[in-house]
Motif scaffolding. Structure first.
Motif, mmCIF file in Angstrom:
data_model
loop_
_atom_site.group_PDB
_atom_site.id
_atom_site.type_symbol
_atom_site.label_atom_id
_atom_site.label_comp_id
_atom_site.label_asym_id
_atom_site.label_seq_id
_atom_site.Cartn_x
_atom_site.Cartn_y
_atom_site.Cartn_z
ATOM 1 N N HIS A 33 0.814 -1.217 0.000
ATOM 2 C CA HIS A 33 0.000 0.000 0.000
ATOM 3 C C HIS A 33 0.849 1.270 0.000
ATOM 4 C CE1 HIS A 33 -3.325 -2.753 1.072
ATOM 5 N NE2 HIS A 33 -4.069 -1.830 0.498
ATOM 6 N N GLY A 34 2.154 1.137 -0.284
ATOM 7 C CA GLY A 34 2.991 2.296 -0.496
ATOM 8 C C GLY A 34 3.693 2.850 0.717
ATOM 9 N N TYR A 35 3.660 2.137 1.827
ATOM 10 C CA TYR A 35 4.359 2.601 3.027
ATOM 11 C C TYR A 35 5.835 2.217 2.958
ATOM 12 C CZ TYR A 35 -0.217 3.448 5.182
ATOM 13 O OH TYR A 35 -1.480 3.919 5.459
ATOM 14 N N THR A 36 6.656 2.980 3.679
ATOM 15 C CA THR A 36 8.085 2.711 3.747
ATOM 16 C C THR A 36 8.511 2.568 5.207
ATOM 17 O OG1 THR A 36 8.662 5.072 3.827
ATOM 18 C CG2 THR A 36 8.464 4.059 1.642
ATOM 19 N N ASP A 37 9.788 2.202 5.406
ATOM 20 C CA ASP A 37 10.334 2.017 6.766
ATOM 21 C C ASP A 37 9.402 1.157 7.616
ATOM 22 O OD1 ASP A 37 12.420 3.644 6.000
ATOM 23 O OD2 ASP A 37 11.623 5.441 6.954
ATOM 24 N N VAL A 38 8.942 0.071 7.047
ATOM 25 C CA VAL A 38 7.949 -0.776 7.707
ATOM 26 C C VAL A 38 8.637 -1.759 8.652
ATOM 27 C CG1 VAL A 38 6.088 -2.420 7.357
ATOM 28 C CG2 VAL A 38 6.450 -0.581 5.693
ATOM 29 N N GLN A 39 8.080 -1.893 9.833
ATOM 30 C CA GLN A 39 8.611 -2.838 10.821
ATOM 31 C C GLN A 39 7.456 -3.377 11.644
ATOM 32 O OE1 GLN A 39 10.813 -1.325 14.286
ATOM 33 N NE2 GLN A 39 12.394 -2.873 13.886
#
Length: 222
Positions: A194-200
Motif C-alpha cells: 500500500h505504499g508505506y516505507t520504513d515498515v517494521q
C-alpha cells in the motif's frame, strides 16, 4: 445506533477505568500494550510539538489525552458513545484534545487537514479491513508521517478476518465483531503493497512473570 457501536458500548461497560496515575506518578501517559507500565511510549509516533495526531479507536481517551498534554493536537475517534462519554468526563478539559464519534475509514475520508501521525492501540486498526484502512490512512498522512498500531499477535493458523466475541449476560449470546490478524511479516508485506516505507512489525515480549502473550507493534512511514 449501529451494531458495531452497540458491541463496543457493551465492551466499554466491562473495562476498568485507567488508573489515576501510573507507577511514575504521572497523570497522563502512553501505553501500547495490554500491560501496565510496559513497553515504549509516544516516542514511536515521532510527532512534532504542535503536530496533528489521530487516534483510531481512542476508547476512553487516555493515550490521546497524553499527547494533548505534550502539546500536540490530538484527535480521538471512536464508534462507541459510551467510550467517548467516559473520555469527555475524564479528559474533556485537556487543551488540544478533540473527540469524535465516527467509523475510522469514514472519518479519514471526510477529514482533509492531514496528520503527522496516525495510531491505534488495540483499536480500529485491528478491527477494520486493512484493504480499506491502509489506503485511507496513507491518503491523510503528511509526507514523512507515521502509522503505528498495536494489537495481540495472531494465533498460529488463524489469519485474515477473524471473529472476536464480546460477552453479555449469562442468558445472552455474545456480540461478534470482526478483527484482522496477520503474522508480522504479512503485515510488513501489506503495508509495503500500500505504499508505506520504513515498515517494521515485531512482537514485544510480555513483561516478566506468568504472562506469555506479547504485543504486536507495527510501524510504517509515508
Amino acid at each position: 445506533m449501529t451494531d458495531t457501536a452497540i458491541a463496543w458500548d457493551t465492551y466499554a461497560r466491562q473495562r476498568p477505568e485507567r488508573r489515576p496515575t501510573n507507577s511514575r506518578g504521572e497523570s497522563t501517559w502512553f501505553n501500547w500494550t495490554q500491560y501496565a507500565d510496559h513497553g515504549p511510549g509516544a516516542e514511536l509516533l515521532e510527532a512534532p510539538a504542535g503536530g496533528r495526531v489521530l487516534d483510531l479507536g481512542c476508547g476512553k481517551g487516555g493515550n490521546a489525552a497524553h499527547l494533548a498534554a505534550l502539546g500536540m493536537r490530538a484527535i480521538g475517534v471512536d464508534v462507541s458513545p459510551r467510550q467517548l462519554a467516559a473520555a469527555r468526563e475524564r479528559w474533556g478539559l485537556v487543551q488540544g484534545l478533540e473527540l469524535y464519534q465516527a467509523e475510522a475509514v469514514r472519518f479519514l475520508r471526510e477529514d482533509r487537514a492531514g496528520f503527522d501521525a496516525v495510531y491505534s492501540v488495540y483499536g480500529a486498526a485491528w478491527f477494520t479491513d486493512p484493504a480499506l484502512l491502509l489506503p485511507a490512512v496513507r491518503e491523510r498522512l503528511r509526507p514523512g508521517g507515521r502509522l503505528v498500531f498495536s494489537q495481540r499477535p495472531s494465533v498460529e493458523g488463524c489469519y485474515g478476518c477473524q471473529a472476536s466475541y464480546i460477552p453479555r449476560g449469562a442468558d445472552e449470546d455474545p456480540l461478534v465483531v470482526k478483527r484482522w490478524d496477520h503474522e508480522p511479516d504479512a503485515w510488513e508485506r501489506l503495508l509495503k503493497e500500500h505504499g508505506y516505507t520504513d515498515v517494521q512489525a515485531v512482537v514485544l515480549p510480555a513483561p516478566a512473570g506468568p504472562r506469555t502473550t506479547g504485543t504486536l507493534i507495527v510501524q510504517a512511514r509515508t
